[in-house]
Each structure stands twice: as structure tokens, then as C-alpha cells.
Design an enzyme around this catalytic site. Structure first.
Site, PDB file in Angstrom:
ATOM      1  N   GLY A 117       0.838  -1.198   0.000  1.00 37.60           N
ATOM      2  CA  GLY A 117       0.000   0.000   0.000  1.00 37.60           C
ATOM      3  C   GLY A 117       0.869   1.242   0.000  1.00 37.60           C
TER       4      GLY A 117
ATOM      5  N   GLU B 216       1.381   3.090   2.468  1.00 42.93           N
ATOM      6  CA  GLU B 216       2.073   3.247   3.744  1.00 42.93           C
ATOM      7  C   GLU B 216       2.840   2.002   4.167  1.00 42.93           C
ATOM      8  OE1 GLU B 216       1.940   5.925   5.856  1.00 42.93           O
ATOM      9  OE2 GLU B 216       0.792   7.103   4.400  1.00 42.93           O
ATOM     10  N   ALA B 217       2.246   0.845   3.877  1.00 41.11           N
ATOM     11  CA  ALA B 217       2.813  -0.377   4.437  1.00 41.11           C
ATOM     12  C   ALA B 217       2.981  -1.461   3.374  1.00 41.11           C
ATOM     13  CB  ALA B 217       1.913  -0.893   5.553  1.00 41.11           C
ATOM     14  N   HIS B 218       3.913  -2.372   3.640  1.00 43.78           N
ATOM     15  CA  HIS B 218       4.091  -3.547   2.796  1.00 43.78           C
ATOM     16  C   HIS B 218       3.852  -4.750   3.683  1.00 43.78           C
ATOM     17  CE1 HIS B 218       6.429  -1.383  -0.469  1.00 43.78           C
ATOM     18  NE2 HIS B 218       6.231  -0.466   0.465  1.00 43.78           N
TER      19      HIS B 218
ATOM     20  N   LYS C 212       4.436  -6.862   8.672  1.00 54.06           N
ATOM     21  CA  LYS C 212       3.990  -5.575   8.147  1.00 54.06           C
ATOM     22  C   LYS C 212       5.106  -4.564   8.326  1.00 54.06           C
ATOM     23  CE  LYS C 212       0.005  -2.526   8.195  1.00 54.06           C
ATOM     24  NZ  LYS C 212      -1.404  -2.446   8.576  1.00 54.06           N
TER      25      LYS C 212
ATOM     26  N   ASP D  18     -10.851   2.419   9.585  1.00 59.61           N
ATOM     27  CA  ASP D  18     -10.709   2.113   8.156  1.00 59.61           C
ATOM     28  C   ASP D  18     -11.426   0.791   7.854  1.00 59.61           C
ATOM     29  OD1 ASP D  18      -9.857   2.220   5.512  1.00 59.61           O
ATOM     30  OD2 ASP D  18      -7.857   1.434   5.935  1.00 59.61           O
TER      31      ASP D  18
HETATM   32  N1  LIG Z   1      -2.204 -11.390  10.049  1.00 55.89           N
HETATM   33  C1  LIG Z   1      -2.418 -11.588   8.745  1.00 55.89           C
HETATM   34  N2  LIG Z   1      -2.559 -12.838   8.251  1.00 55.89           N
HETATM   35  C2  LIG Z   1      -2.769 -13.043   6.929  1.00 55.89           C
HETATM   36  N3  LIG Z   1      -2.840 -12.069   6.014  1.00 55.89           N
HETATM   37  C3  LIG Z   1      -2.704 -10.792   6.438  1.00 55.89           C
HETATM   38  C4  LIG Z   1      -2.500 -10.479   7.818  1.00 55.89           C
HETATM   39  N4  LIG Z   1      -2.389  -9.138   7.935  1.00 55.89           N
HETATM   40  C5  LIG Z   1      -2.542  -8.636   6.702  1.00 55.89           C
HETATM   41  N5  LIG Z   1      -2.738  -9.618   5.785  1.00 55.89           N
HETATM   42  C6  LIG Z   1      -2.950  -9.445   4.327  1.00 55.89           C
HETATM   43  O1  LIG Z   1      -2.262  -8.267   3.905  1.00 55.89           O
HETATM   44  C7  LIG Z   1      -3.181  -7.284   3.418  1.00 55.89           C
HETATM   45  C8  LIG Z   1      -2.732  -5.894   3.855  1.00 55.89           C
HETATM   46  O2  LIG Z   1      -2.646  -5.804   5.249  1.00 55.89           O
HETATM   47  P1  LIG Z   1      -3.101  -4.493   6.030  1.00 55.89           P
HETATM   48  O3  LIG Z   1      -4.536  -4.238   5.721  1.00 55.89           O
HETATM   49  O4  LIG Z   1      -2.718  -4.640   7.463  1.00 55.89           O
HETATM   50  O5  LIG Z   1      -2.163  -3.409   5.358  1.00 55.89           O
HETATM   51  P2  LIG Z   1      -2.450  -2.057   4.562  1.00 55.89           P
HETATM   52  O6  LIG Z   1      -3.886  -1.928   4.207  1.00 55.89           O
HETATM   53  O7  LIG Z   1      -1.439  -1.956   3.500  1.00 55.89           O
HETATM   54  O8  LIG Z   1      -2.052  -1.102   5.739  1.00 55.89           O
HETATM   55  P3  LIG Z   1      -2.336   0.425   6.108  1.00 55.89           P
HETATM   56  O9  LIG Z   1      -3.759   0.709   5.682  1.00 55.89           O
HETATM   57  O10 LIG Z   1      -2.135   0.452   7.612  1.00 55.89           O
HETATM   58  O11 LIG Z   1      -1.302   1.232   5.389  1.00 55.89           O
HETATM   59  C9  LIG Z   1      -4.525  -7.694   3.994  1.00 55.89           C
HETATM   60  O12 LIG Z   1      -5.600  -7.218   3.199  1.00 55.89           O
HETATM   61  C10 LIG Z   1      -4.424  -9.222   4.010  1.00 55.89           C
HETATM   62  O13 LIG Z   1      -4.671  -9.754   2.725  1.00 55.89           O
HETATM   63 MG   LIG Z   2      -5.723  -2.793   4.816  1.00 64.00          MG
END
Ligand SMILES: Nc1ncnc2c1ncn2[C@@H]1O[C@H](COP(=O)(O)OP(=O)(O)OP(=O)(O)O)[C@@H](O)[C@H]1O
Ligand SMILES: [Mg+2]
Length: 275
Positions: A26, A28-30, A46, A170
Site C-alpha cells: 500500500g 504506507e505499508a508492505h 507488516k 478504516d
Molecule cells: N495477520 C495476517 N494474516 C494473513 N494475512 C494478512 C495479515 N495481515 C494482513 N494480511 C494481508 O495483507 C493485506 C494488507 O494488510 P493491512 O490491511 O494490514 O495493510 P495495509 O492496508 O497496506 O495497511 P495500512 O492501511 O495500515 O497502510 C490484507 O488485506 C491481508 O490480505
Molecule cells: Mg488494509
């Protein structure tokens, strides 16, 4: 155009076999799938990479705050018995050091084996579209009941979150997972899809979460999800009342939050009429 290069991994994860696989990246995060200390147990990693365009001191502070905030939230929710992934490890100091080019922060979590609800609902909607002509009323009823039951469990889980004093910030169908649901389409047959909608709901992604017990904050949390479902899952939207029902039964404060939800909806409608 320059080829995309993912950020350098923090040092504990540079020598693992197999190497971590990137799941999502994303703004912000990978997020990676990797192993925990025990290589047989998978984990979700993460990473919040540092942002080269930000002032280094400010950048460090922000990255650090977000990851600590997310971990703190998960700890609290686990303690309260809310369904979220467990925290295995975290680093907010950017260890790995400047020499490795690593200045970000990371959080290692329990791996949730399953699919995000977005995938589950997309799969169901596609399946319904393809098969509904051949379904008899009983089969159709059964499929819709599975979808309703899923939304009801989502409502109950969000209720437990709010009861614990946390606002997600969110709520979308990508930030709710269904433990045990297949990640692809293999499990569905032409006569039944509902089986892939069973399992426990797990809430993820607390990067924007905050603490509040105000009806307004809770109602907005629900409204954001309602809008997200309306725009991404049109066939499931009529079942939002099942989510509301699950939420209503989840804690004593729920009815007053749901009353407030009606005001929030009204404001939303007015806004979309003007804008
Ligand atoms: N604990 C977990 N176990 C399995 N899959 C996960 C887990 N955490 C995240 N994922 C997978 O990774 C994807 C992205 O994770 P997450 O939603 O935490 O990040 P993000 O949306 O990029 O973060 P942010 O919105 O904080 O910038 C999730 O939609 C899911 O598919
Ligand atoms: Mg997310």
C-alpha cells in the site's frame, strides 16, 4: 519507467528460507508472508518503510508512532478477547541501521489462514450471477442465508471491538478476514458456494485505529463499512441489516450507536445531494 524495487527488508528477515513473499504494497505499508521464530509457523510481516522525501527525524517519529500504535491496539484487543491476530514481535527503532538503508519499523503478527471478506463476497457475488438461473428457491435461500450469516458475524465482531473501546478507523471488506475460507475459487461447486463463507471473522489493519466510546465515532465506523459494501459488493448490500443485527446483539451500548447511525446516514445523503 524505472522498474519497481520493493524496500530493503529489515535485517532479521534478509536470510530466511524461503524468503518472505510480498502480499500487498500500500501507500504506507508492505505486508509479507514469512515464518515466525519457528520456521514451520507462518507469520505476517507488516513493514512501514521510511520515506526518503520526509525529514529524517520527523519520518522516524511518524513511522515509529504508527507501528507502536498498531501493536498497542492489538495487545489491548487480544487482552479483551477480540478476534485479531496475535503480536509476535516488533521493532520501532529501525534496527538494521543506516548502513543497510533500513530506517523503517515493522510488526510481526500471527498469520491468519483464510481470505479477506472482499474476496469472499466477490466470489459469492460472481457465483450467484453465474448460477442463480439454475438454483431452486431452497438453494437460493440457503445461499443468501450464508451471506447473511457472514455479515451478521462481521457485525458481532465489530461490536466486540467497539465494546473494547476501539474505533477501527478504516473498516472495509479488505480489513476483515474470514479464517478458514479458501483464498481462490477452487472450493466452490455449481450447486453450493455457501460453505466457503463459514469461519471466524478476524479484524486486521489497525494503522488508523483510535480509542473512543462515543456513539458518533462508532456510528461513523459502521457507516464507512456500509458505504464500502455498497460500492464494492452491490449484491450483498441488501444484507447490511444482518450486520446491524449482529452488532445490535453484541453489547449494551449498541442500540444507541445504531440510532446515531441513522443520523450519520442522513447527513451522508444530504451531503451527496449538495455535492
Ligand atoms: N495477520 C495476517 N494474516 C494473513 N494475512 C494478512 C495479515 N495481515 C494482513 N494480511 C494481508 O495483507 C493485506 C494488507 O494488510 P493491512 O490491511 O494490514 O495493510 P495495509 O492496508 O497496506 O495497511 P495500512 O492501511 O495500515 O497502510 C490484507 O488485506 C491481508 O490480505
Ligand atoms: Mg488494509
Amino acid at each position: 519507467m524505472a522498474e519497481y524495487k520493493p524496500p530493503t527488508l529489515p535485517s532479521p528477515f534478509t536470510n530466511t528460507t524461503p524468503p518472505p513473499t510480498l502480499l500487498t504494497q500500500g501507500a504506507e505499508a508492505h505486508v509479507y508472508k514469512t515464518a515466525s521464530l519457528d520456521p514451520a509457523i507462518p507469520a505476517a510481516l507488516k513493514i512501514r518503510p521510511s520515506k526518503p522525501y520526509r525529514h529524517p527525524i520527523l519520518d522516524r517519529r511518524l513511522t515509529r508512532q504508527r507501528i507502536i500504535q498498531e501493536a498497542r491496539c492489538l495487545f489491548k484487543l487480544i487482552k479483551e478477547g477480540v478476534s485479531v491476530p496475535g503480536v509476535l514481535a516488533l521493532d520501532w527503532e529501525g534496527h538494521g541501521g543506516a548502513e543497510s538503508g533500513w530506517g523503517g519499523a515493522w510488526l510481526l503478527m500471527e498469520w491468519v489462514e483464510g481470505a479477506v471478506v472482499r474476496v469472499v463476497l466477490e466470489r459469492w457475488e460472481a457465483w450467484m450471477k453465474q448460477n442463480e438461473a439454475s438454483l431452486n428457491p431452497v438453494q437460493r435461500e440457503r445461499e443468501e442465508a450464508s451471506a447473511r450469516a457472514l455479515l451478521k458475524r462481521m457485525g458481532a465482531t465489530i461490536g466486540a471491538l467497539h465494546k473494547a473501546g476501539v474505533i477501527h478507523g478504516d473498516l472495509t471488506t479488505s480489513n476483515l478476514m474470514l479464517r478458514g475460507s479458501p483464498q481462490d475459487n477452487t472450493a466452490t461447486t455449481t450447486t453450493e458456494n455457501g460453505a466457503s463463507m463459514k469461519g471466524d471473522i478476524v479484524l486486521i489493519d489497525f494503522g488508523l485505529a483510535s480509542q473512543s466510546v462515543q456513539d458518533e465515532d462508532r456510528a461513523v465506523d459502521l457507516y464507512v463499512l456500509e458505504r464500502a459494501i455498497g460500492s464494492t459488493h452491490p449484491r450483498s448490500e441488501p444484507f447490511f441489516d444482518a450486520l446491524v443485527q449482529g452488532y445490535r446483539e453484541s453489547h449494551r451500548g449498541a442500540p444507541s450507536t445504531l440510532k446515531r447511525l441513522e443520523d450519520v446516514r442522513m447527513r451522508g445523503r444530504k451531503r451527496s445531494m449538495i455535492g
